[in-house]
Structures are given as structure tokens and as C-alpha cells.
Design an enzyme around this catalytic site. Structure first.
Site, mmCIF file in Angstrom:
data_model
loop_
_atom_site.group_PDB
_atom_site.id
_atom_site.type_symbol
_atom_site.label_atom_id
_atom_site.label_comp_id
_atom_site.label_asym_id
_atom_site.label_seq_id
_atom_site.Cartn_x
_atom_site.Cartn_y
_atom_site.Cartn_z
ATOM 1 N N GLU A 1 10.454 0.608 10.101
ATOM 2 C CA GLU A 1 11.426 1.680 9.878
ATOM 3 C C GLU A 1 10.677 2.975 10.130
ATOM 4 O OE1 GLU A 1 13.419 4.536 9.163
ATOM 5 O OE2 GLU A 1 12.938 4.275 7.049
ATOM 6 N N CYS B 1 14.033 10.443 7.135
ATOM 7 C CA CYS B 1 14.256 9.995 8.523
ATOM 8 C C CYS B 1 15.702 10.179 8.954
ATOM 9 C CB CYS B 1 13.883 8.525 8.667
ATOM 10 S SG CYS B 1 12.210 8.149 8.170
ATOM 11 N N GLU C 1 10.384 14.995 15.955
ATOM 12 C CA GLU C 1 10.740 15.014 14.542
ATOM 13 C C GLU C 1 9.919 16.070 13.798
ATOM 14 O OE1 GLU C 1 11.748 11.721 11.131
ATOM 15 O OE2 GLU C 1 9.963 11.378 12.353
ATOM 16 N N LYS D 1 0.842 -1.199 0.000
ATOM 17 C CA LYS D 1 0.000 0.000 0.000
ATOM 18 C C LYS D 1 0.877 1.249 0.000
ATOM 19 C CE LYS D 1 -1.975 2.328 3.344
ATOM 20 N NZ LYS D 1 -1.901 3.732 2.823
#
Length: 479
Positions: free
Chosen positions: A251, A285, A381, A178
Site C-alpha cells: 500500500e 495517501c 506526492e 516494524k
């Protein structure tokens, strides 16, 4: 006068099809803020169909030889090279990225990574057979895990699709993938490319939102769930998968520390760090977003970094002078703006700190200094073109600040002192430590983090191993 939107479709069992109930969602080009396509909003019936197709295809694909799987993957790599311009166009519409950088920085690594896993398919490692008990020989089989439910992110839609399907298919698994609901176009095109090469049902694509992803993970068919995404999404996947003990590959987020010591070449470090922090609008990331600078060179570094930010351009995909394009969506733009709006009084915006233009989701390259370790923008983040700078006094404090966040994906150390670099690489609690560089990746080396950055590895033989299981077979020599 309205423009008709392009219609994207799911790819299930070798066929393109709409969502079973006909639901769709609009897909927006982040460079313009305007919709350009519709994609299926897949529900339970679509997930059931995709899982059934993958399950039906699994025995046949599992039983292919490594050489056959290698051949298929090499054909896929060749086809991606041949249709590179189509993929670039789809990805640019997906993301608003610069055309030139998408051509040079994404297509070649994707092709290389697929070819690496084509080779890995024929390098199934295991301990040698032996008699560990008299009269009995033991061997180890490495087998595919089965059907894999995979969810890819919106920051690198087509490259992350490759990171998902290539090791899984190489190991003999079948896939239901997806893409993000904001970036399905390039993955739909990959389905067309793979569909001309792979047996029906080996590779399936379903579009949808987070509810679609949840249905995939909760489905009883997959043996493994793999996601690249936020910490929140990863925790939800891990919790859901625990109910029937699916294997999980996560991840997740990052908050990479960049430790700059006093002996560093400041000009060279600023050049490397600014590019690694602002590339892809900081939507990476591993981006070099959290810089720790020795107090003796702090002011010089901040001044140089602010100038580098001011000299860095963001803009439309066809502008050859831009380093990065827009943020991916309106929500992400609001998130980045919110971090800057909530800065504490002691923080100082050295460059940027504002939206660019009133069309699309562009944000200026931003540098923020004067921050404390417990400030929100240090701990959370941002996922935007924002680089923060803190000062440190000595090596111990640098390690303390670097490790003092919940993420542990990537980091870098900038120094001419080899012994110091080696000490830091040991002490930094991150899945990757770069020395005097930041952000390069190669297919042969693992990518993945610790703590709330998740577990499991992408790329490398370690990433391939994650899509296999180990079986012990013992046979009597007397039978």
C-alpha cells in the site's frame, strides 16, 4: 538540566528486550522538535530472534479454531478501548496530532476494524465440495500463509499497525511488525496490550530503520511481506521479495484527484475537500490534494478554498481548535517546503505556503493554483497540507488529467448528475472513487490501489483473503 529519555524496547517471543547489540535511536516529538524516547535500532540478530519466535508460534496458532482467534481479537479490541487514553498519549507524542481528533477519529475505527476481522476469522469462504471427475471429490482449503513480515508507516502508526496485524492474526498467521523509526511508541504499547492476550510469538514488534525493514524482507522465514510506505520503499520490497518468491502486499503513495463539476454545491464541496486535504497535515495517501475544477466555477472555487485554508488552524495537540498538527519529521518538513520553493513562475500561492512558528514541524494550510498537468507538484506526492487546483474544460479532459499521474489509490467526483458520476467512477483508474465526499473508510470495504500505488487490499474480506492461501484437496470415493 537534561530530561531522561523514555526507553522503548522490542517485543519478541513474549518478552520486551533491547537490541542485541545495544544500539538505539532517539525518537522526536514533532510538535516540539525534541527527543522524548530512545528505541532499539534492531539488526540481524534481532530480526533472526523475532522470526524464530514467530515461526515457532505459527503451528500452534495456525491450528487454533476460527472461534478461538475471534475470541482473542475481541479481547484485543476490548483492551484497546480500556487503555485508549494511554494509546492516545503515546500516539500524540509520536505524531503531534490533536488529542481530541486522535480520540474520536482513530480509536473507534481501530476497535471496529479489529472486531470486523474477528468476525472475518469465522467466515472462510470457498466453493462447495463436488465431484468434478467421476469417483473423486474435490474440496478447497483456505489456510494461513505463515509468518508475515510487516512494516507500518509514520502517518497513522497505531491504526496502520491494526491494519497489518488484525487480518494476519485473524487468518491464523504470526507476525513480525516494524513501526516507523520516527513513531514506535504506540506500537510498543500495542505489544504490551497484545502480549497479555496472545500466545508467545504470535505477535512480535521490532524497532529500527529502513535497514531493519530490509533485513526482515530478505529473511528466509517470512512467507509474506506487507508494507505501507513510499513507492520507492515498495519497489525495493518487491524486488527483494522476488528473490525467494515471497508474497507481497503493498500500500504505497497516492495523488488523489478531486473532480469538481459546475453543478456542484461549491460551499459544501469546499468544506469537504478542505477537511479531506488538510486532515492529519495532508499526511494521508488518500488526501484530497489535487483538485480539478470546471473552468466555469474555477475562480469562485479557488477563492472559497483559499478562505477555508486561511480559516484552518494548525497547532499544538492540546489546542481544541486545530484541525491538524505538525508534519512528522524534519525531513518531511523540508520536502514540503521544497515543493513550494520550486513552484514554476505560472503557479500562484493562494494561501499559506510557509512554515508556522520556529518550534516543531508545523506548516500552514496551503492552496496553489495556476498549475499545469506536467508540473512537479501535480505529478509527485507532497504528503503535506498542500492542495493544488487545476481547471478543466469538459469531462474527457477531467478524466485525462485525473488519470495522468503514476498513482492510482483514491479519487472523488463532485456533481449532482448521477449519470455523470457513474461514468466517472468507471473511467477513473483508482482503487476507490468517492462521490460527493472524500476520505471516509469502513472496515467492510477494501482499501488499495493500482499502478504505483501498489497492490493488495487492506480492510474488508479482500484484505483478509490476502493473508490466506488456497489448497485443492481431492479424494477418491472408492478408496
Amino acid at each position: 538540566m537534561s530530561t531522561e529519555l523514555r526507553r522503548l524496547r522490542n517485543y519478541i517471543g513474549g518478552e520486551f528486550r533491547d537490541a542485541a547489540d545495544g544500539r538505539t535511536t532517539e525518537v522526536v516529538n514533532p510538535a516540539t522538535g525534541e527527543a522524548y524516547a530512545t528505541a532499539p535500532l534492531s539488526g540481524q540478530a534481532d530480526v533472526d530472534a523475532a522470526m524464530a519466535a514467530a515461526a515457532e508460534a505459527f503451528p500452534g496458532w495456525r491450528d487454533t479454531t476460527p472461534a478461538e482467534r475471534q475470541k482473542a481479537l475481541l479481547k484485543i479490541a476490548d483492551a484497546i478501548e480500556e487503555r485508549a487514553e494511554e494509546l492516545i498519549a503515546a500516539e500524540v507524542e509520536n505524531t503531534g496530532k490533536p488529542i481530541g481528533l486522535t480520540r474520536t477519529e482513530e480509536i473507534p475505527p481501530m476497535v471496529d476494524q479489529i472486531r470486523f476481522f474477528a468476525g472475518a476469522a469465522r467466515m472462510l469462504e470457498g466453493r462447495s465440495a463436488g465431484e468434478y471427475m467421476e469417483g473423486l471429490t474435490s474440496i478447497v482449503r483456505r489456510e494461513p500463509v505463515g509468518v508475515c513480515a510487516q512494516v507500518a508507516p509514520w502517518n497513522y502508526p497505531m491504526m496502520m499497525a491494526v491494519w497489518k496485524f488484525a487480518p494476519a492474526i485473524a487468518a491464523g498467521n504470526t507476525v513480525v511488525l516494524k513501526p516507523s523509526d520516527t513513531t514506535p511508541a504506540s506500537t510498543a504499547l500495542l505489544a504490551d496490550i497484545l502480549g497479555s492476550i496472545m500466545p508467545k510469538g504470535v505477535f512480535n514488534v521490532i524497532c529500527g530503520d529502513r535497514d531493519t525493514g530490509r533485513l526482515m524482507v530478505e529473511h528466509p522465514t517470512p512467507a509474506m511481506a506487507s508494507i505501507t510506505g513510499s513507492v520507492r520503499a515498495g519497489m525495493s520490497v518487491a524486488e527483494s521479495a522476488s528473490k525467494d518468491l515471497k508474497r507481497v502486499h503493498l500500500e504505497l503513495g497516492g495523488k488523489a484527484p478531486v473532480v469538481v463539476f459546475e453543478d456542484t454545491d461549491i460551499a459544501g464541496a469546499v468544506a469537504g475537500i478542505s477537511e479531506a486535504g488538510f486532515f492529519n497535515a495532508g499526511q494521508d495517501c488518500t488526501a484530497a490534494t489535487r483538485v480539478l475544477v470546471h473552468e466555469s466555477v474555477h475562480d469562485e472555487f479557488v477563492s472559497a478554498l483559499a478562505k477555508a485554508a486561511a480559516d484552518t488552524k494548525t497547532g499544538m495537540p492540546d489546542d481544541e481548535d486545530v484541525l491538524f498538527g505538525p508534519l512528522n519529521n524534519a525531513n518531511q518538513l523540508a520536502q514540503v517546503e521544497g515543493f513550494i520553493e520550486r513552484l514554476p513562475a505560472h503557479a500562484r500561492v493562494e494561501a499559506g505556503g510557509k512554515r508556522v512558528g520556529d518550534k516543531g514541524y508545523f506548516y500552514a494550510p496551503t492552496v496553489v493554483s495556476g498549475l499545469n498537468q506536467d508540473d512537479e507538484i501535480i505529478q509527485k506526492e507532497v504528503f503535506g497540507p498542500v492542495i493544488t487546483v487545476q481547471r478543466f474544460t469538459d469531462e474527457d479532459q477531467a478524466v485525462e488529467y485525473a488519470n495522468g499521474v503514476e498513482y492510482a489509490l483514491a479519487s472523488s467526483v463532485w456533481t449532482k448528475d448521477h449519470s455523470r458520476a457513474m461514468r466517472m467512477s468507471k473511467k477513473l483508474d483508482f482503487g476507490c472513487v468517492w462521490i460527493n465526499t472524500h476520505i471516509p473508510l469502513v472496515a467492510e470495504m477494501p482499501h488499495g490501489g493500482f499502478k504505483k500505488s501498489g497492490y493488495g487490499k487492506d480492510l474488508s474480506a479482500y484484505g483478509f483473503d490476502d493473508y490466506t492461501r488456497i489448497k485443492h484437496v481431492m479424494t477418491s470415493l472408492d478408496a
